[in-house]
Design a protein around this motif. Structure first.
Motif, mmCIF file in Angstrom:
data_model
loop_
_atom_site.group_PDB
_atom_site.id
_atom_site.type_symbol
_atom_site.label_atom_id
_atom_site.label_comp_id
_atom_site.label_asym_id
_atom_site.label_seq_id
_atom_site.Cartn_x
_atom_site.Cartn_y
_atom_site.Cartn_z
ATOM 1 N N VAL A 245 -2.107 4.658 8.162
ATOM 2 C CA VAL A 245 -1.375 3.445 8.500
ATOM 3 C C VAL A 245 0.118 3.625 8.217
ATOM 4 O O VAL A 245 0.969 3.171 8.969
ATOM 5 C CB VAL A 245 -1.940 2.242 7.704
ATOM 6 C CG1 VAL A 245 -0.962 1.083 7.687
ATOM 7 C CG2 VAL A 245 -3.265 1.800 8.308
ATOM 8 N N ARG B 254 -6.971 4.926 -3.790
ATOM 9 C CA ARG B 254 -6.507 4.264 -2.575
ATOM 10 C C ARG B 254 -5.146 3.612 -2.783
ATOM 11 O O ARG B 254 -4.277 3.650 -1.914
ATOM 12 C CB ARG B 254 -7.530 3.197 -2.169
ATOM 13 C CG ARG B 254 -7.283 2.614 -0.816
ATOM 14 C CD ARG B 254 -8.204 1.421 -0.627
ATOM 15 N NE ARG B 254 -8.300 1.058 0.783
ATOM 16 C CZ ARG B 254 -8.889 -0.062 1.194
ATOM 17 N NH1 ARG B 254 -9.445 -0.874 0.336
ATOM 18 N NH2 ARG B 254 -8.928 -0.347 2.470
ATOM 19 N N SER C 227 -16.579 -5.108 -4.952
ATOM 20 C CA SER C 227 -16.402 -5.711 -3.630
ATOM 21 C C SER C 227 -15.064 -5.337 -3.003
ATOM 22 O O SER C 227 -14.739 -5.833 -1.937
ATOM 23 C CB SER C 227 -16.526 -7.228 -3.749
ATOM 24 O OG SER C 227 -15.730 -7.685 -4.810
ATOM 25 N N SER C 228 -14.305 -4.450 -3.642
ATOM 26 C CA SER C 228 -12.999 -4.113 -3.087
ATOM 27 C C SER C 228 -13.067 -3.103 -1.952
ATOM 28 O O SER C 228 -12.063 -2.830 -1.302
ATOM 29 C CB SER C 228 -12.076 -3.582 -4.176
ATOM 30 O OG SER C 228 -11.777 -4.613 -5.083
ATOM 31 N N PHE C 229 -14.231 -2.528 -1.738
ATOM 32 C CA PHE C 229 -14.414 -1.630 -0.592
ATOM 33 C C PHE C 229 -15.408 -2.252 0.376
ATOM 34 O O PHE C 229 -16.337 -2.933 -0.026
ATOM 35 C CB PHE C 229 -14.984 -0.283 -1.048
ATOM 36 C CG PHE C 229 -13.965 0.653 -1.623
ATOM 37 C CD1 PHE C 229 -13.014 1.233 -0.808
ATOM 38 C CD2 PHE C 229 -13.976 0.970 -2.965
ATOM 39 C CE1 PHE C 229 -12.083 2.109 -1.329
ATOM 40 C CE2 PHE C 229 -13.045 1.843 -3.503
ATOM 41 C CZ PHE C 229 -12.094 2.418 -2.678
ATOM 42 N N MET D 155 -10.694 3.154 -6.060
ATOM 43 C CA MET D 155 -9.737 2.099 -5.741
ATOM 44 C C MET D 155 -8.327 2.520 -6.182
ATOM 45 O O MET D 155 -7.344 2.285 -5.470
ATOM 46 C CB MET D 155 -10.185 0.851 -6.509
ATOM 47 C CG MET D 155 -9.774 -0.466 -5.935
ATOM 48 S SD MET D 155 -10.150 -0.635 -4.215
ATOM 49 C CE MET D 155 -8.629 -1.380 -3.720
ATOM 50 N N PRO E 24 -18.600 -2.200 2.348
ATOM 51 C CA PRO E 24 -19.816 -1.439 2.056
ATOM 52 C C PRO E 24 -20.296 -0.571 3.224
ATOM 53 O O PRO E 24 -21.161 0.270 3.025
ATOM 54 C CB PRO E 24 -20.839 -2.536 1.739
ATOM 55 C CG PRO E 24 -20.324 -3.747 2.431
ATOM 56 C CD PRO E 24 -18.833 -3.645 2.433
ATOM 57 N N ILE E 25 -19.739 -0.793 4.403
ATOM 58 C CA ILE E 25 -20.287 -0.051 5.547
ATOM 59 C C ILE E 25 -19.357 1.042 6.049
ATOM 60 O O ILE E 25 -19.570 1.595 7.115
ATOM 61 C CB ILE E 25 -20.674 -0.988 6.706
ATOM 62 C CG1 ILE E 25 -19.465 -1.759 7.196
ATOM 63 C CG2 ILE E 25 -21.783 -1.938 6.301
ATOM 64 C CD1 ILE E 25 -19.729 -2.491 8.488
ATOM 65 N N HIS E 26 -18.321 1.337 5.298
ATOM 66 C CA HIS E 26 -17.470 2.456 5.673
ATOM 67 C C HIS E 26 -17.435 3.438 4.511
ATOM 68 O O HIS E 26 -17.561 3.027 3.358
ATOM 69 C CB HIS E 26 -16.051 1.971 5.980
ATOM 70 C CG HIS E 26 -15.981 1.026 7.138
ATOM 71 N ND1 HIS E 26 -16.272 -0.312 7.009
ATOM 72 C CD2 HIS E 26 -15.685 1.226 8.432
ATOM 73 C CE1 HIS E 26 -16.135 -0.899 8.188
ATOM 74 N NE2 HIS E 26 -15.788 0.014 9.071
ATOM 75 N N TYR F 104 -20.776 6.471 0.545
ATOM 76 C CA TYR F 104 -20.518 5.038 0.707
ATOM 77 C C TYR F 104 -20.335 4.389 -0.666
ATOM 78 O O TYR F 104 -20.880 4.883 -1.657
ATOM 79 C CB TYR F 104 -21.677 4.391 1.464
ATOM 80 C CG TYR F 104 -21.678 4.777 2.915
ATOM 81 C CD1 TYR F 104 -20.908 4.069 3.838
ATOM 82 C CD2 TYR F 104 -22.400 5.881 3.362
ATOM 83 C CE1 TYR F 104 -20.880 4.430 5.161
ATOM 84 C CE2 TYR F 104 -22.369 6.251 4.697
ATOM 85 C CZ TYR F 104 -21.605 5.524 5.592
ATOM 86 O OH TYR F 104 -21.569 5.890 6.901
ATOM 87 N N GLY G 165 0.802 -1.219 0.000
ATOM 88 C CA GLY G 165 0.000 0.000 0.000
ATOM 89 C C GLY G 165 0.830 1.261 0.000
ATOM 90 O O GLY G 165 0.320 2.338 -0.273
ATOM 91 N N GLN H 189 -11.898 4.893 4.054
ATOM 92 C CA GLN H 189 -11.108 3.761 3.584
ATOM 93 C C GLN H 189 -9.869 4.196 2.807
ATOM 94 O O GLN H 189 -8.903 3.444 2.718
ATOM 95 C CB GLN H 189 -11.976 2.825 2.728
ATOM 96 C CG GLN H 189 -13.075 2.184 3.558
ATOM 97 C CD GLN H 189 -13.896 1.171 2.787
ATOM 98 O OE1 GLN H 189 -13.404 0.143 2.400
ATOM 99 N NE2 GLN H 189 -15.157 1.467 2.565
ATOM 100 N N GLU I 184 -7.405 6.046 5.620
ATOM 101 C CA GLU I 184 -6.765 5.146 6.570
ATOM 102 C C GLU I 184 -5.434 4.613 6.035
ATOM 103 O O GLU I 184 -4.514 4.338 6.815
ATOM 104 C CB GLU I 184 -7.714 4.005 6.941
ATOM 105 C CG GLU I 184 -7.451 2.723 6.195
ATOM 106 C CD GLU I 184 -8.501 1.676 6.423
ATOM 107 O OE1 GLU I 184 -8.976 1.574 7.559
ATOM 108 O OE2 GLU I 184 -8.838 0.968 5.461
ATOM 109 N N VAL I 185 -5.334 4.503 4.724
ATOM 110 C CA VAL I 185 -4.077 4.009 4.154
ATOM 111 C C VAL I 185 -2.937 4.985 4.491
ATOM 112 O O VAL I 185 -1.842 4.575 4.872
ATOM 113 C CB VAL I 185 -4.198 3.833 2.624
ATOM 114 C CG1 VAL I 185 -2.898 3.302 2.042
ATOM 115 C CG2 VAL I 185 -5.347 2.899 2.290
ATOM 116 N N GLU J 101 -22.986 4.086 -3.247
ATOM 117 C CA GLU J 101 -23.475 5.274 -3.952
ATOM 118 C C GLU J 101 -22.682 5.534 -5.230
ATOM 119 O O GLU J 101 -23.007 6.452 -5.976
ATOM 120 C CB GLU J 101 -23.377 6.503 -3.041
ATOM 121 C CG GLU J 101 -24.248 6.403 -1.807
ATOM 122 C CD GLU J 101 -24.027 7.574 -0.866
ATOM 123 O OE1 GLU J 101 -24.572 8.653 -1.129
ATOM 124 O OE2 GLU J 101 -23.294 7.406 0.117
#
Ligand SMILES: Nc1ncnc2c1ncn2[C@@H]1O[C@H](COP(=O)(O)OP(=O)(O)OP(=O)(O)O)[C@@H](O)[C@H]1O
Ligand SMILES: [Mg+2]
Lengths: 327, 339
Positions: free
Chosen positions: B131, B179, B113-115, B176, B117-119, B163, B101, B124, B127-128, B166
């Protein structure tokens, strides 16, 4: 979101109304009405009761009115905590219940806290360390927990706590603390008394929830977004807590409603076996004695509690899952 | 070219990845070697199941349970003097996490599906940064918004609090990319990043990757099975068949003068303008790629090969032939390359 909540609130009100109707029907279903029972009681003490007396009493109590008027009166009273008069206790139903409800609620909430406090971390552990010794050990313990009937567990724990810990089970406090002011010692005494009923009531639910949590976390760990978060440099712990666990909490939160139902409906038998002065034995005796106003009131309150529990779990879901908020 | 520019960002040497089959390791990829130069795009091409994704995951030590690197080295060297063998770093611990990363970024086929769905998208991405770098939340969010702007998401600041549900597929793939690039990695691994998108969106994403590559000066390993994309994106191409790289070289050379019969078959399978007029039908490659558990002996392509020389091809691996960075692994390689 506001629409979701207002819809839920409307459902809740409607269900409560239905439940109150059912409770009322149960009250009415018993043979004989309150006036007749009262007369029979009086007659048993040697007093002379005439049919006219009974009729007069009926009119006074409104028992001659059509059912919906009676129902309306009962409901209006219930909303103010006035559930009528218990002939078995010779006291207002509301008073009898108020004495015992706090114990029932304390046990129910302590049980819920116990179930979640144990099942969530154990479920996560078992998922992350799948097929490890710990996972197997917890699985076996879980199957035992599911298999042993509550009353048996109650008897065993009762025996153990009397025999080895010299702990009186029954009630929330040891005799000395009942009326004492709150102190650390009193809190400890309370917790010690809660252990047995909470373990008895909570074990099978905990076992079930642990399995559910384990499965949910395992499911999430295989998802693409976990790989993509790892590829972003998150450590396994950061990742676990930030994503899969959060996701896995959804199904756990959504079952809160019927967990509460389970705890409350399981309580009477356990309360009976453990001789707890809570609403459990009260409810059983009310049914046995056909003390219908008391029984009906308890049914209504139990149902209302679970309906409120379901609403709370809906609220939690909305907080946890933005997809519902966005819908 | 300066000396530094000639040192590849990544050189993979004889990488073998094995799957554990009840205690016995079965190789999925075998003896895979390639390099990626600075600012270069290498396309890794091959049929489904040839081992492209597994190779990509191994580069970041992200292989799933049951898979492991059996042999080989993955030397990663960036312009600031950082140099490491990813194989030696291992799959766990701070060292590899610091690399993922930050120095190597990765994007996947499924933007849906790479994220989580609830953040929120913003959380997301930010946070990278948090970190990998000592920055506060506000600064990380500002960086995330900046990157979202760069990848062409309208109203990037507003997008932070949206989200994934959306966003459309194309927008999610852009997010993505943001990120993966937020820490300015030297190497981006893109595993079929446009396969799940429709053609116009696909074109936009490729365009975006090209311009970001220029802006960030990064190298890209681009996995695809679409030769059209290879022609658009890549400087060099490596053709993978059943876990081995059978041919590699500059895109022009390979397209103009494919040597390996498998490469030829792949190129023949691409429809060209004028095919219909000339009445030419696309030739599908006959047969199927072997299962990893019973890979054929010798050259793995020999059961499907139209120019095989039996029994030689079934006896041992063909030698590797090279002419000017064009490698091929075929018994006819040397002769064909010389043409
Ligand atoms: N976790 C795993 N365990 C066992 N075998 C695996 C695992 N992951 C991949 N494989 C096997 O490794 C081989 C290569 O898989 P890989 O996903 O790298 O193919 P691919 O070239 O990326 O194909 P596609 O174009 O479909 O993405 C396949 O035969 C697959 O079945
Ligand atoms: Mg793949």
């Amino acid at each position: 979101m506001i629409r979701f909540l207002s819809r839920r609130l409307a459902y809740m009100a409607l269900t409560l109304l239905l439940v109150s109707l059912v409770s009322f029907v149960i009250i009415q279903a018993a043979p004989g009405d309150y006036a007749e029972i009262f007369a029979a009681q009086k007659a048993a003490t040697g007093a002379i009761i005439t049919l006219a007396d009974i009729e007069a009493m009926r009119i006074e109590l409104g028992l001659d009115q059509p059912w919906y008027v009676q129902y309306g009166r009962w409901l209006a009273g219930a909303l103010h905590g006035d559930f009528g008069y218990s002939w078995a206790w010779r006291r207002p139903v509301g008073e009898v219940i108020a004495e015992r409800m706090p114990l029932t609620l304390t046990i129910a909430f302590a049980t819920l806290i116990f179930m979640y406090a144990v099942s969530i971390p154990v479920g996560i552990y078992s998922a992350v360390r799948r097929y490890s010794f710990g996972d197997y050990a917890f699985s076996i313990a879980g199957y035992l927990g599911l298999a042993i009937p509550n009353f048996l567990l109650a008897l065993v724990l009762l025996y153990i706590s009397q025999q080895y810990f010299h702990q009186s089970v029954g009630g929330l406090f040891s005799p000395g603390y009942e009326n004492a002011a709150w102190s650390w010692a009193k809190v400890q005494d309370l917790l010690a008394h809660l252990i047995v009923p909470v373990v008895v009531l909570g074990t099978s639910g905990t076992a079930f929830l642990t399995r559910a949590m384990r499965a949910a976390v395992l499911d999430e760990l295989n998802k693409m977004y976990v790989l993509s978060a790892r590829a972003s440099g998150l450590s396994p712990m950061q990742l676990l807590l930030r994503y899969p666990v959060r996701m896995a909490l959804n199904p756990i939160a959504s079952t809160l409603g019927w967990r509460l139902t389970y705890v409350i409906s399981g309580a009477p038998i356990v309360g009976y076996v453990l001789a707890l002065p809570d609403t459990g034995p009260l409810f059983l005796n009310a049914l046995l004695n056909q003390d219908m106003l008391l029984a009906g009131a308890l049914i209504f309150i139990f149902c209302a509690l679970t309906i409120i529990g379901t609403f709370v779990s809906d609220l939690l879901l909305v907080l946890l899952d933005p997809r519902i908020r966005l819908e | 070219m300066s000396a530094l520019a000639e040192i590849p960002v990544l050189s993979v040497n004889q990488l073998s990845i094995a799957v554990d089959n009840d205690g016995t390791p079965v190789p999925i990829t075998d003896d895979v070697s390639f390099t990626i130069g600075r600012g270069e795009v290498l396309a890794l091409v091959g049929e489904s199941g040839s081992g492209k994704s597994v190779t990509a995951l191994a580069l970041m030590q992200l292989l799933g349970a049951g898979l492991r690197i059996a042999r080989g080295e993955i030397v990663f060297e960036t312009h600031d003097g950082f140099r490491t063998d990813v194989v030696r770093l291992g799959a766990k611990g701070k060292a590899i996490e610091a690399l993922r990363g930050a120095r190597m970024g990765m994007i996947f086929q499924e933007p849906m599906s790479s994220f989580s769905p609830i953040h929120t998208i913003g959380a997301q991405i930010a946070e990278v940064v948090q970190v990998h770098e000592k920055v506060g939340r506000a600064a990380a969010r500002a960086r995330a918004a900046e990157l979202l702007g760069k990848v062409g998401i309208p109203d990037p600041v507003g997008a932070l609090d949206r989200y994934p549900t959306e966003f459309s597929g194309g927008m999610r793939q852009r997010a993505m990319i943001a990120r993966a690039l937020i820490c300015k990695p030297s190497l981006l691994i893109a595993d079929e990043p446009t396969t799940a998108l429709d053609v116009t969106i696909q074109g936009q994403i490729l365009q975006l990757l090209r311009s970001l590559k220029r802006e960030f000066g990064m190298s890209i390993l681009f996995i695809t099975h679409d030769l059209g994309i290879v022609a658009q994106m890549a400087d060099r191409v490596a053709i993978m068949y059943s876990g081995r790289i059978v041919e590699s070289g500059p895109v022009r050379d390979i397209f103009r003068h494919p040597v390996h019969p498998y490469t030829r078959a792949l190129l023949d399978a691409v429809p060209r303008l004028g095919d219909i007029d000339r009445g030419r039908r696309i030739q599908p490659i006959a047969g199927a790629m072997p299962n990893i558990f019973d890979a054929p002996s010798g050259c793995r392509f020999h059961p499907r090969c139209p120019v095989r020389d039996m029994p030689r091809c079934a006896e041992k691996l063909p030698p590797r032939a090279e002419v000017e960075k064009h490698f091929v692994e075929c018994i006819h390689g040397e002769r064909e390359l010389a043409k």
